[in-house]
Design a protein around this motif. Structure first.
Motif, mmCIF file in Angstrom:
data_model
loop_
_atom_site.group_PDB
_atom_site.id
_atom_site.type_symbol
_atom_site.label_atom_id
_atom_site.label_comp_id
_atom_site.label_asym_id
_atom_site.label_seq_id
_atom_site.Cartn_x
_atom_site.Cartn_y
_atom_site.Cartn_z
ATOM 1 N N THR A 1 0.981 -1.243 0.088
ATOM 2 C CA THR A 1 0.126 -0.017 -0.096
ATOM 3 C C THR A 1 0.948 1.222 0.083
ATOM 4 O O THR A 1 1.736 1.350 0.772
ATOM 5 N N VAL B 1 1.186 6.701 -9.008
ATOM 6 C CA VAL B 1 0.300 6.228 -7.967
ATOM 7 C C VAL B 1 0.083 7.411 -7.130
ATOM 8 O O VAL B 1 0.675 8.386 -7.019
ATOM 9 N N GLU C 1 -3.219 3.880 -2.216
ATOM 10 C CA GLU C 1 -3.463 2.763 -3.433
ATOM 11 C C GLU C 1 -2.705 1.577 -2.982
ATOM 12 O O GLU C 1 -1.831 1.643 -2.610
#
Length: 280
Positions: free
Chosen positions: A193, A227, A231
């Protein structure tokens, strides 16, 4: 053949006429029912009873004819009954054969349906087993992918870990530098993550990812990011493009491994990658 009629005897011993007629009738009946070889006996009887020859018994002859007719009628009736019985027996056999044919057909249909059902069940079982195997294979692939690691860029290392120098605030290099020209795709080394995605004065554009084992990795000096914070990324997913942002002398990818997302908690990044099967 000619016969002579003798005169009837006289005297009290004469037989009554009706009795004589009955006797003659009886003998005549016997003569009719006997074969040709008994004709002489009939003739002799006729000679002994001249009244029969002279006065025939029409009533008894008619009764005999009726008896013959009745016998013929009974014979015909019995024959008709026998024919009807044969016909009924044939119909019974036909019905039984038809019932057997239908029973055999129903049994064949039932057997075919049972076989089709069994085949369908086997095919469904095989299909389910294959689907389960496919799911298991995908799960295993995802598990391997989740636990697998890769290099951030497919290149060699320039500056190694813990190299001392006054150019670094800590007095040594807190990570390793992978050689890469500007615009080279940078990948997440493992699934995890995103906890940091932005610009830092020293690291330039950088991304920090927390992995399932609790370790954090950082890729810095990128020209652009792909990113954002929060996410979820997979192993090998592109997170940006290499560049020369931040405190650098040229384009490259600075890579760190940390026990926390913060600066100063660094560990040997090469050893970390090797512990996850990455060859460097």
């Amino acid at each position: 053949m000619a016969f002579t009629v003798l005169p009837a005897p006289s005297g009290k011993h004469r037989r009554p006429r009706r009795a004589a007629l009955r006797t003659g009738t009886t003998l005549a009946g016997v003569a009719v029912l006997t074969a040709a070889g008994t004709f002489g006996a009939t003739a002799a009887t006729a000679l002994s009873t001249p009244e029969r020859a002279v006065v025939p018994n029409t009533i008894e002859d008619t009764s005999f004819a009726r008896a013959l007719d009745t016998s013929d009628s009974l014979t015909n009736s019995l024959a008709a009954q026998a024919a009807a019985q044969h016909k009924a027996a044939d119909e019974t056999k036909r019905v039984a054969a038809e019932a057997k044919r239908k029973a055999d057909e129903a049994r064949r249909v039932a057997q075919a349906a049972a076989a089709a059902k069994k085949k369908a069940a086997a095919e469904a079982r095989i299909k389910a087993e294959r689907a389960a195997e496919a799911r298991a294979a995908r799960a295993e692939e995802e598990r391997k992918k989740l636990n697998s690691f890769v290099l951030p860029v497919d290149s060699g290392i320039g500056t190694g870990y813990k190299v001392p120098g006054s150019m670094w605030a800590s007095g040594y290099h807190t990570g390793v530098d992978f050689t890469a020209s500007t615009g080279t795709p940078v990948h997440a080394v493992g699934a995890g993550t995103v906890v940091t995605a932005g610009f830092d004065s020293a690291y330039g554009n950088n991304v920090v990812i927390r992995h399932s084992d609790g370790i954090y990795t950082l890729c810095a000096h990128m020209s652009s990011l792909s990113v954002s914070v929060g996410e979820t990324v997979t192993t090998g997913q592109q997170i940006g493009l290499s560049g020369a942002t931040g405190n650098v002398t040229g384009p490259h990818v600075h890579f760190e491994a940390r026990t926390t997302p913060d600066y100063g908690s660094d560990i040997d990044p090469v050893a970390y990658l090797r512990s996850h099967g990455v060859s460097i």
